[in-house]
Write a protein that holds these residues in place. Structure first.
Motif, PDB file in Angstrom:
ATOM      1  N   ASP A 141     -16.834 -26.298 -19.947  1.00  0.00           N
ATOM      2  CA  ASP A 141     -17.536 -25.176 -19.211  1.00  0.00           C
ATOM      3  C   ASP A 141     -19.108 -25.458 -19.512  1.00  0.00           C
ATOM      4  O   ASP A 141     -19.698 -26.022 -20.665  1.00  0.00           O
ATOM      5  N   SER A 316      -7.072 -23.876 -21.850  1.00  0.00           N
ATOM      6  CA  SER A 316      -7.389 -22.778 -20.941  1.00  0.00           C
ATOM      7  C   SER A 316      -7.071 -23.095 -19.386  1.00  0.00           C
ATOM      8  O   SER A 316      -7.626 -23.988 -18.903  1.00  0.00           O
ATOM      9  N   TYR A 318      -8.237 -20.951 -17.080  1.00  0.00           N
ATOM     10  CA  TYR A 318      -9.290 -20.153 -16.331  1.00  0.00           C
ATOM     11  C   TYR A 318     -10.610 -20.974 -16.676  1.00  0.00           C
ATOM     12  O   TYR A 318     -11.566 -20.860 -15.555  1.00  0.00           O
ATOM     13  N   ASP A 364      -9.001 -17.093 -23.969  1.00  0.00           N
ATOM     14  CA  ASP A 364      -8.495 -16.176 -22.751  1.00  0.00           C
ATOM     15  C   ASP A 364      -8.167 -14.729 -23.139  1.00  0.00           C
ATOM     16  O   ASP A 364      -7.387 -13.900 -22.321  1.00  0.00           O
ATOM     17  N   LYS A 367      -8.681 -11.758 -20.896  1.00  0.00           N
ATOM     18  CA  LYS A 367      -8.221 -11.443 -19.647  1.00  0.00           C
ATOM     19  C   LYS A 367      -6.749 -10.632 -19.878  1.00  0.00           C
ATOM     20  O   LYS A 367      -6.203 -10.255 -18.661  1.00  0.00           O
ATOM     21  N   SER A 497      -0.312 -19.212 -14.372  1.00  0.00           N
ATOM     22  CA  SER A 497      -1.764 -19.131 -14.528  1.00  0.00           C
ATOM     23  C   SER A 497      -2.503 -17.972 -13.589  1.00  0.00           C
ATOM     24  O   SER A 497      -3.625 -17.996 -13.605  1.00  0.00           O
ATOM     25  N   ASN A 498      -1.638 -17.029 -12.796  1.00  0.00           N
ATOM     26  CA  ASN A 498      -2.048 -15.911 -12.172  1.00  0.00           C
ATOM     27  C   ASN A 498      -2.064 -14.723 -13.266  1.00  0.00           C
ATOM     28  O   ASN A 498      -2.092 -13.721 -12.810  1.00  0.00           O
ATOM     29  N   SER A 499      -2.377 -15.165 -14.698  1.00  0.00           N
ATOM     30  CA  SER A 499      -2.243 -14.196 -15.558  1.00  0.00           C
ATOM     31  C   SER A 499      -1.036 -13.254 -15.764  1.00  0.00           C
ATOM     32  O   SER A 499      -1.103 -12.247 -16.140  1.00  0.00           O
TER      33      SER A 499
END
Length: 528
Positions: A141, A316, A318, A364, A367, A497-499
């Motif tokens: 990031d 991660s 995200y 994460d 989240k 991956s959609n939490s």
């Protein structure tokens, strides 16, 4: 912890019968001396110029848990150094809160998120884990990354380093507030990651920064902090969100046993991580300042939290896909449970319809859908591997033992299953972390762990190993060696991956119970 508004408030600032009487007097004198030495700074106000003041009152002292409470070093003796990194300045720029202008201001971008990394006892900001974490953050990031070097204060005797940590907390808070006031940075974009004593430094800083976004405590130090008031240690009120990873949280360990965050993760129970040894030697080598033992044996359970957090950044789903590890597709999923024993016994394998039963450990953790509900600590448990990649996959096997002709008989042993997925993948998982005694009519849910994700469960080759105690093995003529099973199911808990953590089960119930013969694998087709 609450914000500190005034000095003096109870918040963070920072034999023989004729010898019996003589023994008591000697003990009283000894304890008086210890008390005098350990509380020499009680009631004193210690000020550090622009940083503010610290007050030490009786809340910072405990004969049982914090008997030594020395005065911290002077600010100049600790010599805290900040270094700012970005994708444009990978080698970093040394700066101070009062000279953030010029080149360093061009490196710091107040519109971006800021990660602040703080090392612990007898460490420094040039440690391998700090460098690795900085590099992995910038690979994944576009961030501001600030490292905090308080090596002079951390290199002293442990009890002195504990006191010095309070001054470093003032330094970090002063830096963040300067960036907020002078450069319009948003306090919610700051995330402090601290290991050991560094975790408590993060708490001290957070108590002086209104609206600080997040603090991650990597195995917060336990010596001098266990069973102490919340303002003495890291606490869930020190930031908008506080997550903790406990990896050496035991009586003979170096970490904090108590759950003190919004979410607390306990991989492998939170103590004695896989591949680590000799926790008692690690503890006393730290106390006695034995450098060789400390440096060679300590970096195991206590520092495993660093490695787990770094791995979570690499994998991660995200963060930006750029720089994401391709060799590690699994995630560190924790399951909400009362105790680790309940977890390994298969009592906490569901995430629930609302998803509150599962959370991702590491970067994460924020989240987690229930992170704003501050109604008490939440403990999450998971199993990891002994070496990188530490993540793996959890499975739950549900077994119902059929009725035997002799209902009082039971079988004791292990279950191992080679689970097949519809895509052809195979995962071998041990489903009995300890021997179990299975009685007729009982249903057992057992946790399993494997490196392989088999996705949709299709079939399993199940092996039952009869393992009685030594006497029964040789002298019991009527012991049940084979397991008679009427129902068996396997659940794969796969991260999405959609939490959402999904549970995909495949199961079967036979009209006629089948035998799992001891040490003879049997293929079982699992169909839902």
């Amino acid at each position: 912890m609450n914000n500190i508004n005034s000095v003096g408030s109870s918040v963070k600032q920072g034999g023989k019968p004729n010898r019996g009487a003589m023994d008591i007097k000697q003990a009283a004198v000894l304890w008086s001396l210890i008390l005098m030495l350990s509380t020499s700074s009680l009631g004193n106000k210690i000020c550090y110029g622009e940083l503010g003041c610290l007050v030490t009152d009786e809340g910072w002292h405990s004969i049982a848990h914090r008997p030594f409470n020395p005065t911290p070093y002077r600010r100049e003796e600790i010599g805290t150094v900040f270094k700012l990194f970005s994708r444009h300045k990978r080698h970093g720029v040394v700066f101070s809160p009062n000279n953030i202008g010029g080149n360093s201001l061009r490196v710091f971008n107040p519109t971006k998120n800021t990660k602040i990394i703080i090392h612990g006892f007898r460490s420094n900001a040039d440690s391998v884990w700090v460098t690795n974490m900085t590099n992995v953050f910038l690979e994944r990031d576009d961030l501001n990354v600030i490292t905090v070097n308080w090596a002079n204060g951390a290199g002293s005797l442990y009890v002195k380093a504990v006191s010095n940590a309070r001054v470093v907390g003032l330094e970090v808070a002063f830096l963040i507030n300067k960036l907020i006031e002078n450069h319009n940075a948003n306090p919610g974009t700051f995330h402090i990651i601290g290991h050991s004593l560094g975790a408590h430094i993060a708490g001290y800083a957070g108590s002086r920064v209104d609206g600080l976004g997040r603090i991650t405590g990597l195995d917060p130090a336990g010596l001098g902090f266990t069973r102490m008031p919340s303002y003495v240690r890291l606490d869930r009120l020190d930031a908008e969100f506080v997550d903790i990873i406990h990896t050496d949280a035991e009586f003979v360990g170096l970490g904090l046993v108590e759950a003190v965050g919004d979410v607390d993760f306990f991989p492998n129970g939170g103590y004695h991580q896989k591949g680590c040894r000799w926790p008692m030697i690690r503890k006393w080598s730290a106390i006695l300042k034995l450098r060789f033992l400390f440096e060679n044996l300590l970096p195991c359970s206590h520092t495993r939290s660093q490695e787990l957090f770094i791995e979570s950044i690499k994998s991660s789903p995200y963060l930006n896909t750029e720089g994401r590890s391709t060799s590690n597709s699994c995630h560190l999923v924790g399951f909400l449970c009362h105790t680790y024993e309940d977890f390994v016994n298969g009592q906490c394998t569901s995430c629930g319809n609302d998803g509150l039963g599962c959370a991702l450990m590491g970067i994460d953790a924020d989240k987690y859908p229930g992170k704003r509900k501050r109604n008490g600590p939440r403990k999450f448990y998971l199993v990891t591997n002994s070496s990188p990649p530490y993540c793996g996959h959890h499975y739950a096997m549900n077994v119902t033992v059929a009725a035997y002709p002799r209902e009082s008989d039971a079988a004791s042993g292990d279950i191992i299953a080679a689970i097949n997925g519809r895509d052809g993948s195979v995962s071998t998982a041990h489903f009995t972390p300890k021997l179990r005694t299975m009685k007729p009519g009982e249903t057992h849910t057992i946790l399993g762990f494997s490196d392989v994700d088999i996705r949709q469960v299709y079939a399993a080759r199940v092996t039952w190993s009869w393992k009685p105690n030594t006497l029964l093995k040789y002298f019991c003529l009527s012991c049940i060696q084979n397991l008679l099973v009427s129902h068996l199911s396997v659940t794969n808990m796969e991260y999405n991956s959609n939490s959402i953590v999904e549970t995909k089960a495949a199961c079967t119930t036979w009209k006629t119970p089948i035998y799992l013969a001891s040490d003879k694998p049997r293929d079982v087709l699992l169909v839902c």
